[in-house]
Scaffold this motif. Structure first.
Motif, PDB file in Angstrom:
ATOM      1  N   ALA A 137       0.805  -1.223   0.000  1.00  0.00           N
ATOM      2  CA  ALA A 137       0.000   0.000   0.000  1.00  0.00           C
ATOM      3  C   ALA A 137       0.837   1.271   0.000  1.00  0.00           C
ATOM      4  CB  ALA A 137      -0.943  -0.003   1.196  1.00  0.00           C
ATOM      5  N   ASP A 138       0.308   2.292  -0.673  1.00  0.00           N
ATOM      6  CA  ASP A 138       0.859   3.637  -0.600  1.00  0.00           C
ATOM      7  C   ASP A 138       0.190   4.416   0.535  1.00  0.00           C
ATOM      8  OD1 ASP A 138       2.335   3.410  -3.209  1.00  0.00           O
ATOM      9  OD2 ASP A 138       0.294   3.225  -3.965  1.00  0.00           O
ATOM     10  N   ARG A 139      -1.040   4.067   0.809  1.00  0.00           N
ATOM     11  CA  ARG A 139      -1.845   4.740   1.823  1.00  0.00           C
ATOM     12  C   ARG A 139      -2.572   3.669   2.623  1.00  0.00           C
ATOM     13  NH1 ARG A 139      -7.393   7.471  -0.031  1.00  0.00           N
ATOM     14  NH2 ARG A 139      -8.392   7.840   1.983  1.00  0.00           N
ATOM     15  N   VAL A 140      -2.711   3.900   3.923  1.00  0.00           N
ATOM     16  CA  VAL A 140      -3.323   2.904   4.800  1.00  0.00           C
ATOM     17  C   VAL A 140      -4.502   3.533   5.544  1.00  0.00           C
ATOM     18  CG1 VAL A 140      -2.945   1.233   6.639  1.00  0.00           C
ATOM     19  CG2 VAL A 140      -1.052   1.870   5.137  1.00  0.00           C
ATOM     20  N   VAL A 141      -5.629   2.839   5.498  1.00  0.00           N
ATOM     21  CA  VAL A 141      -6.813   3.217   6.267  1.00  0.00           C
ATOM     22  C   VAL A 141      -7.039   2.126   7.303  1.00  0.00           C
ATOM     23  CG1 VAL A 141      -9.291   3.677   6.195  1.00  0.00           C
ATOM     24  CG2 VAL A 141      -7.830   4.406   4.297  1.00  0.00           C
ATOM     25  N   VAL A 142      -6.996   2.483   8.578  1.00  0.00           N
ATOM     26  CA  VAL A 142      -7.180   1.508   9.647  1.00  0.00           C
ATOM     27  C   VAL A 142      -8.622   1.597  10.151  1.00  0.00           C
ATOM     28  CG1 VAL A 142      -6.426   0.721  11.915  1.00  0.00           C
ATOM     29  CG2 VAL A 142      -4.770   1.671  10.309  1.00  0.00           C
ATOM     30  N   LEU A 143      -9.302   0.458  10.139  1.00  0.00           N
ATOM     31  CA  LEU A 143     -10.676   0.384  10.610  1.00  0.00           C
ATOM     32  C   LEU A 143     -10.740  -0.418  11.902  1.00  0.00           C
ATOM     33  CD1 LEU A 143     -12.576  -0.395   7.279  1.00  0.00           C
ATOM     34  CD2 LEU A 143     -12.522   1.771   8.486  1.00  0.00           C
ATOM     35  N   GLY A 144     -11.617  -0.017  12.804  1.00  0.00           N
ATOM     36  CA  GLY A 144     -11.847  -0.748  14.042  1.00  0.00           C
ATOM     37  C   GLY A 144     -13.229  -0.428  14.558  1.00  0.00           C
ATOM     38  N   GLN A 145     -14.004  -1.471  14.869  1.00  0.00           N
ATOM     39  CA  GLN A 145     -15.367  -1.301  15.374  1.00  0.00           C
ATOM     40  C   GLN A 145     -16.203  -0.417  14.444  1.00  0.00           C
ATOM     41  OE1 GLN A 145     -14.884   0.079  19.440  1.00  0.00           O
ATOM     42  NE2 GLN A 145     -14.609  -2.016  20.183  1.00  0.00           N
ATOM     43  N   GLY A 146     -15.996  -0.591  13.136  1.00  0.00           N
ATOM     44  CA  GLY A 146     -16.799   0.125  12.164  1.00  0.00           C
ATOM     45  C   GLY A 146     -16.429   1.569  11.950  1.00  0.00           C
ATOM     46  N   ARG A 147     -15.291   2.013  12.495  1.00  0.00           N
ATOM     47  CA  ARG A 147     -14.887   3.404  12.370  1.00  0.00           C
ATOM     48  C   ARG A 147     -13.499   3.497  11.739  1.00  0.00           C
ATOM     49  NH1 ARG A 147     -16.227   3.046  17.810  1.00  0.00           N
ATOM     50  NH2 ARG A 147     -14.074   3.478  18.419  1.00  0.00           N
ATOM     51  N   VAL A 148     -13.220   4.636  11.117  1.00  0.00           N
ATOM     52  CA  VAL A 148     -11.869   4.909  10.615  1.00  0.00           C
ATOM     53  C   VAL A 148     -11.043   5.418  11.779  1.00  0.00           C
ATOM     54  CG1 VAL A 148     -10.457   6.310   9.072  1.00  0.00           C
ATOM     55  CG2 VAL A 148     -12.649   5.409   8.269  1.00  0.00           C
ATOM     56  N   LEU A 149     -10.043   4.642  12.175  1.00  0.00           N
ATOM     57  CA  LEU A 149      -9.184   5.022  13.288  1.00  0.00           C
ATOM     58  C   LEU A 149      -7.964   5.811  12.828  1.00  0.00           C
ATOM     59  CD1 LEU A 149      -9.227   1.706  15.364  1.00  0.00           C
ATOM     60  CD2 LEU A 149     -10.759   3.682  15.541  1.00  0.00           C
ATOM     61  N   ALA A 150      -7.524   5.589  11.602  1.00  0.00           N
ATOM     62  CA  ALA A 150      -6.370   6.329  11.074  1.00  0.00           C
ATOM     63  C   ALA A 150      -6.380   6.236   9.563  1.00  0.00           C
ATOM     64  CB  ALA A 150      -5.066   5.778  11.632  1.00  0.00           C
ATOM     65  N   ASP A 151      -5.831   7.236   8.918  1.00  0.00           N
ATOM     66  CA  ASP A 151      -5.754   7.291   7.463  1.00  0.00           C
ATOM     67  C   ASP A 151      -4.477   8.056   7.134  1.00  0.00           C
ATOM     68  OD1 ASP A 151      -6.014   7.696   4.758  1.00  0.00           O
ATOM     69  OD2 ASP A 151      -8.071   8.451   4.830  1.00  0.00           O
ATOM     70  N   ASP A 152      -3.411   7.313   6.747  1.00  0.00           N
ATOM     71  CA  ASP A 152      -2.114   7.973   6.614  1.00  0.00           C
ATOM     72  C   ASP A 152      -1.198   7.119   5.747  1.00  0.00           C
ATOM     73  OD1 ASP A 152      -0.009   9.814   7.105  1.00  0.00           O
ATOM     74  OD2 ASP A 152      -0.709  10.113   9.149  1.00  0.00           O
ATOM     75  N   THR A 153       0.053   7.526   5.674  1.00  0.00           N
ATOM     76  CA  THR A 153       1.056   6.784   4.918  1.00  0.00           C
ATOM     77  C   THR A 153       1.459   5.521   5.675  1.00  0.00           C
ATOM     78  OG1 THR A 153       2.895   7.929   5.971  1.00  0.00           O
ATOM     79  CG2 THR A 153       1.965   8.931   3.971  1.00  0.00           C
TER      80      THR A 153
END
Length: 286
Positions: free
Chosen positions: A193-209
Motif C-alpha cells: 500500500a501507498d496509503r493505509v486506512v485503519v478500521l476498528g469497530q466500524g470506524r476509521v481510526l487512522a488514514d495515513d502513509t
C-alpha cells in the motif's frame, strides 16, 4: 473527483452496527490498504462501494454515481473474500468467459502468465488447490482492464511463498490501476500500500502513509498490579480493570526501568503487543 467515496456511511445488520459514520475518498492511482481485525467493517465498506449493499444512512459514490447502477460498475474489478468458480470449467475457459463481457480484455494467455497460472490453463477449477483458486479469483478481477480494483483479503489461504508471489503481481498491476485491498496482516499492507486506512469497530481510526501507520502501531501494553503509580514518561494511555493497571507505551523496556528506578512496588508484570484496534483507540483517544 475521487473514483469512489463514502460520506458518513453507516450500515446496520439488525442490532449490529457494522459501519459507524465512515467518510473516505479513494483517489485515482496507487494502492489503498484497508487494515483492521476481523469484524472491523472492511468487507462491509467494500460491499457498499461496489453496490452489493446500500448504506443504512449516509451515502456512497462510485465514479460520481450510484454504485448500484450497472453503468457505474463497468470499470471496476472485484475479488470478494469467497469466490465460487464453476467446477467443470477449465482455467482458460473461466478467464475467457469473464473476458467476453469486456470490449478490450487482457488476453487470456497474458493474464495467466502474469498470475503464474499458465501451467494450469487446462485444469478444471474444481481440481485446483485453495491457493490456486485464490490466484485465479484475483486474476479475474483484472481481466477487463478496470480503473478501480477491490481485493478483499486477496491472499487468504495462501502459503508464504504463494502470498509473496501474488504480492509482486498485485504491486505490478497497481502501477497501472487503482487498487483497494483489505487485510488484517500489517506486513501485507506494508508490502503493497501507498496509503493505509485503519478500521476498528466500524470506524476509521487512522488514514495515513505506511510509515506513519507503522510508527503508530508500535505500542505495547505493560500490565501489572501496583498500589499506586507516579507520573511516568512515555506513557500514551492507561487503563485499570479489576485491580490491574495497563500502561500503553512505545518503549516497554524503558517503562519497566522507570518503574524500578521510581521504587514502585509491583507484581504480575506482563508485556504484550497491543492489537491494532487497541493501539489506535489509545492514540486517537477514542
Amino acid at each position: 473527483m475521487p473514483l469512489a467515496r463514502a460520506i458518513e456511511a453507516t450500515r446496520r445488520y439488525g442490532a449490529n452496527l457494522a459501519l459507524d459514520g465512515v467518510t473516505l475518498d479513494i483517489p485515482e492511482g496507487g494502492v489503498v490498504g484497508m487494515l483492521g481485525p476481523n469484524g472491523a467493517g472492511k468487507s462491509t465498506l467494500i460491499s457498499l462501494l461496489v453496490g452489493l449493499r446500500r448504506p443504512t444512512s449516509g451515502r456512497v459514490e462510485l465514479f460520481g454515481g450510484d454504485p448500484r447502477d450497472p453503468a457505474c460498475r463497468r470499470e471496476i474489478g472485484v475479488t470478494p473474500q469467497e469466490t465460487g468458480l464453476p467446477s467443470t470449467l477449465r482455467v482458460h475457459e473461466c478467464v475467457a468467459f469473464v473476458a467476453a463481457h469486456y470490449a478490450d480484455p487482457v488476453p487470456t494467455g497474458d493474464l495467466l502468465d502474469r498470475f503464474g497460472l499458465a501451467d494450469l490453463a487446462r485444469r478444471q477449477t474444481g481440481g485446483l488447490s485453495g491457493g490456486e483458486k485464490r490466484r485465479l479469483a484475483v486474476a479475474l478481477a483484472f481481466v477487463g482492464r478496470p480503473r478501480l480494483v477491490f481485493l478483499d483479503e486477496p491472499t487468504t489461504g495462501l502459503d508464504v511463498r504463494a502470498r509473496r508471489a501474488l504480492w509482486d503481481t498485485i504491486r505490478d498491476f497497481g502501477r497501472a490501476h487503482t487498487v483497494v485491498l483489505t487485510s488484517h496482516y500489517l506486513e501485507e499492507i506494508e508490502a503493497l500500500a501507498d496509503r493505509v486506512v485503519v478500521l476498528g469497530q466500524g470506524r476509521v481510526l487512522a488514514d495515513d502513509t505506511v510509515a506513519s501507520i507503522r510508527g503508530m502501531v508500535g505500542i505495547h501494553r505493560v500490565s501489572l498490579t501496583a498500589p499506586d503509580l507516579p507520573d511516568l514518561p512515555n506513557v500514551v494511555g492507561l487503563e485499570r480493570v479489576d485491580g490491574r493497571t495497563s500502561l500503553f507505551t512505545a518503549d516497554a523496556d524503558q517503562l519497566v526501568r522507570d518503574l524500578v528506578h521510581a521504587g514502585v512496588p509491583f507484581h504480575g508484570l506482563q508485556v504484550q503487543p497491543t492489537t491494532l484496534e487497541e493501539a489506535f483507540l489509545t492514540l486517537t483517544g477514542r
